[in-house]
Design an enzyme around this catalytic site. Structure first.
Site, mmCIF file in Angstrom:
data_model
loop_
_atom_site.group_PDB
_atom_site.id
_atom_site.type_symbol
_atom_site.label_atom_id
_atom_site.label_comp_id
_atom_site.label_asym_id
_atom_site.label_seq_id
_atom_site.Cartn_x
_atom_site.Cartn_y
_atom_site.Cartn_z
ATOM 1 N N TYR A 190 7.966 36.450 -5.279
ATOM 2 C CA TYR A 190 6.534 36.648 -5.485
ATOM 3 C C TYR A 190 5.847 36.934 -4.144
ATOM 4 C CZ TYR A 190 6.374 34.727 -10.300
ATOM 5 O OH TYR A 190 6.495 34.500 -11.648
ATOM 6 N N CYS B 188 5.194 26.813 -6.676
ATOM 7 C CA CYS B 188 5.284 27.997 -5.820
ATOM 8 C C CYS B 188 4.012 28.119 -4.966
ATOM 9 C CB CYS B 188 5.424 29.220 -6.720
ATOM 10 S SG CYS B 188 5.552 30.766 -5.829
ATOM 11 N N ASN B 189 4.196 28.160 -3.660
ATOM 12 C CA ASN B 189 3.040 28.288 -2.764
ATOM 13 C C ASN B 189 2.321 29.599 -2.988
ATOM 14 O OD1 ASN B 189 3.060 26.146 -0.201
ATOM 15 N ND2 ASN B 189 4.995 26.318 -1.286
ATOM 16 N N THR B 190 3.089 30.678 -3.192
ATOM 17 C CA THR B 190 2.482 31.988 -3.382
ATOM 18 C C THR B 190 1.644 32.009 -4.659
ATOM 19 O OG1 THR B 190 4.382 32.990 -2.248
ATOM 20 C CG2 THR B 190 2.970 34.462 -3.535
ATOM 21 N N GLU C 79 18.277 31.242 1.004
ATOM 22 C CA GLU C 79 19.015 31.543 -0.244
ATOM 23 C C GLU C 79 20.468 31.902 0.048
ATOM 24 O OE1 GLU C 79 16.876 34.023 -3.004
ATOM 25 O OE2 GLU C 79 15.367 32.466 -3.246
ATOM 26 N N CYS D 67 5.914 26.992 1.928
ATOM 27 C CA CYS D 67 6.819 27.793 1.091
ATOM 28 C C CYS D 67 7.882 26.841 0.560
ATOM 29 C CB CYS D 67 7.461 28.905 1.916
ATOM 30 S SG CYS D 67 8.709 29.835 1.017
ATOM 31 N N THR D 68 8.246 27.056 -0.704
ATOM 32 C CA THR D 68 9.192 26.150 -1.362
ATOM 33 C C THR D 68 10.548 26.043 -0.669
ATOM 34 O OG1 THR D 68 9.756 28.076 -2.717
ATOM 35 C CG2 THR D 68 8.291 26.428 -3.695
ATOM 36 N N HIS D 69 10.933 27.093 0.047
ATOM 37 C CA HIS D 69 12.283 27.118 0.619
ATOM 38 C C HIS D 69 12.414 26.338 1.931
ATOM 39 C CE1 HIS D 69 12.639 30.221 -2.334
ATOM 40 N NE2 HIS D 69 13.861 30.583 -1.950
ATOM 41 N N ASP E 172 7.914 27.891 -10.807
ATOM 42 C CA ASP E 172 8.134 28.563 -9.517
ATOM 43 C C ASP E 172 8.653 29.976 -9.773
ATOM 44 O OD1 ASP E 172 8.373 28.659 -6.592
ATOM 45 O OD2 ASP E 172 10.518 28.775 -6.967
ATOM 46 N N SER E 173 8.589 30.794 -8.731
ATOM 47 C CA SER E 173 9.121 32.150 -8.830
ATOM 48 C C SER E 173 10.650 32.148 -8.978
ATOM 49 C CB SER E 173 8.740 32.947 -7.582
ATOM 50 O OG SER E 173 9.209 32.275 -6.423
HETATM 51 N N1 DGL Z 1 8.365 30.248 -4.117
HETATM 52 C C1 DGL Z 1 7.801 31.103 -3.106
HETATM 53 C C2 DGL Z 1 6.738 30.337 -2.312
HETATM 54 O O1 DGL Z 1 6.735 29.122 -2.248
HETATM 55 C C3 DGL Z 1 8.844 31.665 -2.168
HETATM 56 C C4 DGL Z 1 9.780 32.666 -2.813
HETATM 57 C C5 DGL Z 1 9.078 33.925 -3.324
HETATM 58 O O2 DGL Z 1 8.551 34.715 -2.498
HETATM 59 O O3 DGL Z 1 9.042 34.109 -4.523
HETATM 60 O O4 DGL Z 1 5.857 30.940 -1.751
#
Ligand code: DGL
Length: 274
Positions: free
Chosen positions: A44, A75-77, A152, A187-189, A12-13
């Protein structure tokens, strides 16, 4: 003697992918996991596809070199922008989060209309829209860039977060998408604010958590059916977790547990060359 499952690398990012790791550990407790959080280079979600692909491929190589026999791009991105490049660069099976989330949403949506929320980059890639379109489901994608920093900050039950989420979701479930009946957390969050999103989303909406959906897909790939997952904690083999972070180890230990749900000890700092 019991045999352990192959080592699963999770990428993940930053910290957010720990929500995916949490679901993986719940479904596949008898595996070794190595987690790579590219905390020095997050977010990301506001970066270009080229940059994200370069970072993601570097992380995938690192995890493979450190023993991963399967890679989960949490990471979704990174999944949305770079899954093909990661698969081409890796020598091990790679699972992303978009297809599992889209598949689950297509099962959940009776009205064949779904809202997907994610980062700016995920939305701009239209990865979810394409995956849902392929399943005959119409999608409205909505970038919610303010939600990552709020999560966060730890503001998961904060009136400001609720107000921000309400504005985003009101905009998304409008103009022809009032009848959308599933909301994909792309998105992971976002799993951390699931209760808040339940309150804010229209009452007829089912929330689809792509972290959960991905863990289910990975367990299927490994041949584990849900009925085989041991119920009692004594029968479970403890998962072995090791973490790599490109920024402060101390910060990873401090913030990570919010996403993973338990304390984090074994963190190693990694300095990836560009
Ligand atoms: N992990 C990213 C996602 O799931 C979110 C945080 C980022 O932008 O790096 O898209």
């Amino acid at each position: 003697m019991t045999t352990r499952r192959p080592c699963i690398g999770v990428f993940d990012s930053g910290f957010g992918g720990l929500t995916v790791l949490k679901e993986l550990v719940a479904l596949i407790p008898d595996a070794d996991y190595i987690y790579f959080g590219d905390t020095a280079r997050l977010p990301y979600g506001s970066k270009s596809a080229e940059t994200v692909a370069k970072y993601a491929v570097g992380a995938a190589h690192y995890l493979e070199e450190h023993g991963a026999r399967m890679l989960v791009v949490a990471c979704n991105t990174a999944t949305a922008l770079a899954l093909d490049q990661i698969r081409a660069a890796a020598h091990i099976p790679v699972e992303g989060v978009v297809e599992p989330g889209a598949q689950r949403a297509s099962v959940a949506s009776k009205n064949r209309k779904v809202v997907v929320i994610g980062t700016e980059a995920t939305v701009t890639s239209h990865a979810y829209l394409k995956a849902l379109d392929a399943r005959g489901v119409q999608a409205r994608e909505k970038a919610c860039p303010l939600l990552v920093p709020l999560v966060e900050e730890g503001w998961v039950e904060h009136p400001v977060t609720e107000q921000v989420a309400r504005i985003y979701l009101n905009e998304a479930f409008a103009n022809g998408f009032e009848s959308a009946d599933a909301l994909v957390l792309g998105c992971t969050h976002y799993p951390l604010i699931k209760p808040l999103l339940h309150r804010v989303a229209p009452p007829h909406v089912t929330i689809v958590d792509s972290a959960e959906s991905t863990a289910m897909v990975v367990s299927k790939v490994l041949g584990i059916s849900p009925i085989n997952v041991p119920e009692s904690d004594e029968r479970r083999q403890a998962p072995r977790l090791k973490f790599f972070a490109t920024d402060s180890v101390e910060k990873f230990r401090r913030l990570g547990p919010r996403f993973l749900g338990h304390p984090i000890e074994d963190v190693v700092h990694v300095d990836l060359k560009e």
